[in-house]
Design a protein around this motif. Structure first.
Motif, PDB file in Angstrom:
ATOM      1  N   THR A  93      35.698  45.462  41.345  1.00  0.00           N
ATOM      2  CA  THR A  93      35.494  44.073  41.748  1.00  0.00           C
ATOM      3  C   THR A  93      34.968  43.227  40.593  1.00  0.00           C
ATOM      4  N   ASN A  94      34.537  43.858  39.496  1.00  0.00           N
ATOM      5  CA  ASN A  94      34.090  43.068  38.340  1.00  0.00           C
ATOM      6  C   ASN A  94      35.176  42.123  37.847  1.00  0.00           C
ATOM      7  N   ALA A  95      36.423  42.536  38.011  1.00  0.00           N
ATOM      8  CA  ALA A  95      37.539  41.732  37.512  1.00  0.00           C
ATOM      9  C   ALA A  95      37.796  40.488  38.359  1.00  0.00           C
ATOM     10  N   THR A  96      37.103  40.354  39.494  1.00  0.00           N
ATOM     11  CA  THR A  96      37.339  39.185  40.351  1.00  0.00           C
ATOM     12  C   THR A  96      36.538  37.970  39.911  1.00  0.00           C
ATOM     13  N   SER A  97      35.512  38.188  39.100  1.00  0.00           N
ATOM     14  CA  SER A  97      34.624  37.086  38.727  1.00  0.00           C
ATOM     15  C   SER A  97      35.128  36.370  37.480  1.00  0.00           C
ATOM     16  N   ARG A  98      35.190  35.061  37.552  1.00  0.00           N
ATOM     17  CA  ARG A  98      35.596  34.275  36.383  1.00  0.00           C
ATOM     18  C   ARG A  98      34.517  34.254  35.308  1.00  0.00           C
ATOM     19  N   TRP A  99      33.306  34.669  35.657  1.00  0.00           N
ATOM     20  CA  TRP A  99      32.264  34.776  34.642  1.00  0.00           C
ATOM     21  C   TRP A  99      32.506  35.971  33.738  1.00  0.00           C
ATOM     22  N   LYS A 100      33.408  36.848  34.165  1.00  0.00           N
ATOM     23  CA  LYS A 100      33.762  38.019  33.374  1.00  0.00           C
ATOM     24  C   LYS A 100      35.072  37.785  32.634  1.00  0.00           C
ATOM     25  N   ALA A 140      38.337  39.118  32.107  1.00  0.00           N
ATOM     26  CA  ALA A 140      39.161  40.079  32.835  1.00  0.00           C
ATOM     27  C   ALA A 140      39.795  41.104  31.897  1.00  0.00           C
ATOM     28  N   ALA A 141      40.210  40.669  30.727  1.00  0.00           N
ATOM     29  CA  ALA A 141      40.823  41.597  29.771  1.00  0.00           C
ATOM     30  C   ALA A 141      39.811  42.653  29.326  1.00  0.00           C
ATOM     31  N   GLN A 142      38.562  42.248  29.163  1.00  0.00           N
ATOM     32  CA  GLN A 142      37.501  43.177  28.774  1.00  0.00           C
ATOM     33  C   GLN A 142      37.253  44.206  29.882  1.00  0.00           C
ATOM     34  N   VAL A 143      37.187  43.733  31.109  1.00  0.00           N
ATOM     35  CA  VAL A 143      36.988  44.624  32.258  1.00  0.00           C
ATOM     36  C   VAL A 143      38.149  45.602  32.391  1.00  0.00           C
ATOM     37  N   ASP A 144      39.369  45.059  32.339  1.00  0.00           N
ATOM     38  CA  ASP A 144      40.552  45.897  32.525  1.00  0.00           C
ATOM     39  C   ASP A 144      40.695  46.941  31.423  1.00  0.00           C
ATOM     40  N   ALA A 145      40.325  46.580  30.199  1.00  0.00           N
ATOM     41  CA  ALA A 145      40.414  47.535  29.090  1.00  0.00           C
ATOM     42  C   ALA A 145      39.501  48.727  29.332  1.00  0.00           C
ATOM     43  N   SER A 146      38.310  48.482  29.869  1.00  0.00           N
ATOM     44  CA  SER A 146      37.397  49.579  30.195  1.00  0.00           C
ATOM     45  C   SER A 146      37.990  50.472  31.273  1.00  0.00           C
ATOM     46  N   GLY A 147      38.573  49.847  32.286  1.00  0.00           N
ATOM     47  CA  GLY A 147      39.195  50.627  33.355  1.00  0.00           C
ATOM     48  C   GLY A 147      40.350  51.466  32.859  1.00  0.00           C
ATOM     49  N   GLN A 177      45.122  56.444  37.646  1.00  0.00           N
ATOM     50  CA  GLN A 177      45.594  55.177  37.115  1.00  0.00           C
ATOM     51  C   GLN A 177      44.581  54.072  37.400  1.00  0.00           C
ATOM     52  N   TYR A 178      44.591  53.076  36.534  1.00  0.00           N
ATOM     53  CA  TYR A 178      43.777  51.884  36.771  1.00  0.00           C
ATOM     54  C   TYR A 178      44.673  50.805  37.360  1.00  0.00           C
ATOM     55  N   TRP A 179      44.259  50.240  38.489  1.00  0.00           N
ATOM     56  CA  TRP A 179      45.058  49.227  39.184  1.00  0.00           C
ATOM     57  C   TRP A 179      44.708  47.855  38.610  1.00  0.00           C
ATOM     58  N   TRP A 180      45.651  47.290  37.866  1.00  0.00           N
ATOM     59  CA  TRP A 180      45.471  45.966  37.289  1.00  0.00           C
ATOM     60  C   TRP A 180      46.104  44.918  38.192  1.00  0.00           C
ATOM     61  N   ARG A 181      45.420  43.787  38.331  1.00  0.00           N
ATOM     62  CA  ARG A 181      45.970  42.628  39.031  1.00  0.00           C
ATOM     63  C   ARG A 181      45.153  41.420  38.624  1.00  0.00           C
ATOM     64  N   THR A 189      42.806  34.275  40.468  1.00  0.00           N
ATOM     65  CA  THR A 189      43.603  33.112  40.843  1.00  0.00           C
ATOM     66  C   THR A 189      42.791  32.206  41.771  1.00  0.00           C
ATOM     67  N   ASP A 190      43.245  30.964  41.926  1.00  0.00           N
ATOM     68  CA  ASP A 190      42.555  30.043  42.833  1.00  0.00           C
ATOM     69  C   ASP A 190      42.543  30.593  44.258  1.00  0.00           C
ATOM     70  N   GLU A 191      43.660  31.172  44.678  1.00  0.00           N
ATOM     71  CA  GLU A 191      43.760  31.716  46.034  1.00  0.00           C
ATOM     72  C   GLU A 191      42.773  32.866  46.250  1.00  0.00           C
ATOM     73  N   MET A 192      42.713  33.778  45.280  1.00  0.00           N
ATOM     74  CA  MET A 192      41.821  34.922  45.414  1.00  0.00           C
ATOM     75  C   MET A 192      40.358  34.490  45.391  1.00  0.00           C
ATOM     76  N   SER A 193      40.024  33.542  44.504  1.00  0.00           N
ATOM     77  CA  SER A 193      38.643  33.059  44.434  1.00  0.00           C
ATOM     78  C   SER A 193      38.244  32.369  45.729  1.00  0.00           C
TER      79      SER A 193
END
Length: 226
Positions: A89-96, A98-105, A116-120, A124-128
């Motif tokens: 869920t770290n990847a959901t925050s715009r304060w993070k 996302a590329a940094q979070v996903d690279a760790s995953g 596998q690491y699930w990237w998405r 987005t505005d809808e998700m936020s």
């Protein structure tokens, strides 16, 4: 989807904040009938890894360390217990970043065959909007800082510059209640403005704390400005 929550957040400080955030996860998991794994509060190891990174800014090297530590443990648990996909869920925050979070995953998942690491794009505005709708409906505890002691320190320094009071850690009155207003606090413009205005934050922190000293036992008040 067959989902299991793995709660491993040794970065969260103080313990009061950690227990409150964990309790909110447990409450929602039970409501949804989703299994939740309560992993170790391995705070000593987190601080050991953070040594030398005390003044690293948000989205800096300390955050990479923190994501790596948590994703490594997540991937290990997945490998040992037959899970083939992990995400965060770290990847959901715009304060993070996302590329940094996903690279760790991705690094963590690559350690084990069959994981596998699930990237998405979760930002987005809808998700936020949906995230804050759920937050308001559930009246979740409102987290005012990322979690670690350094982010609490830095957030309070920033708040002081804005004329705002320090964060009341673990306050029972701090809850999400207005999806629109809460979502606006994480709008693209607000987040971009924060990072634009804090480009030299690391240097400012070092200068601020370099001037602080503790006088010690028997010292005069003037010798202590901590």
């Amino acid at each position: 989807l067959d989902v299991t929550i793995f709660f491993y957040n040794p970065n969260i400080h103080p313990r009061k904040e950690y227990e409150l955030r964990k309790a909110e996860n447990v409450r929602y998991a039970q409501q949804l009938g989703v299994p939740i794994i309560d992993a170790d509060y391995d705070v000593d190891e987190w601080f050991r890894r953070a040594r030398g990174l005390e003044f690293s800014p948000e989205r800096g090297a300390r955050c990479t360390m923190c994501f790596d530590m948590r994703m490594e443990r997540t991937a290990l648990y997945a490998h040992e217990h037959g899970f083939n996909v992990i995400t965060t869920t770290n990847a959901t925050s715009r304060w993070k970043d996302a590329a940094q979070v996903d690279a760790s995953g991705q690094r963590a998942a690559a350690r084990y065959d069959g994981v596998q690491y699930w990237w998405r794009d979760w930002q987005t505005d809808e998700m936020s909007r949906r995230k804050y709708e759920i937050n308001a409906q559930q009246r979740f505890y409102k987290q005012e800082y990322c979690g670690c002691t350094y982010s609490l320190r830095d957030s309070n320094l920033w708040r002081a510059k804005q004329g705002l009071p320090p964060i009341d850690v673990g306050s029972s009155e701090s809850v999400y209640s207005d999806a629109s207003a809460d979502s606006e606090e994480e709008s693209r413009d607000v987040v971009a403005g924060f990072f634009r205005d804090s480009a030299a934050f690391e240097e400012e922190l070092r200068a601020t704390y370099a001037r602080r000293r503790k006088g010690g036992v028997g010292a005069k008040p003037a010798d202590d400005n901590w």
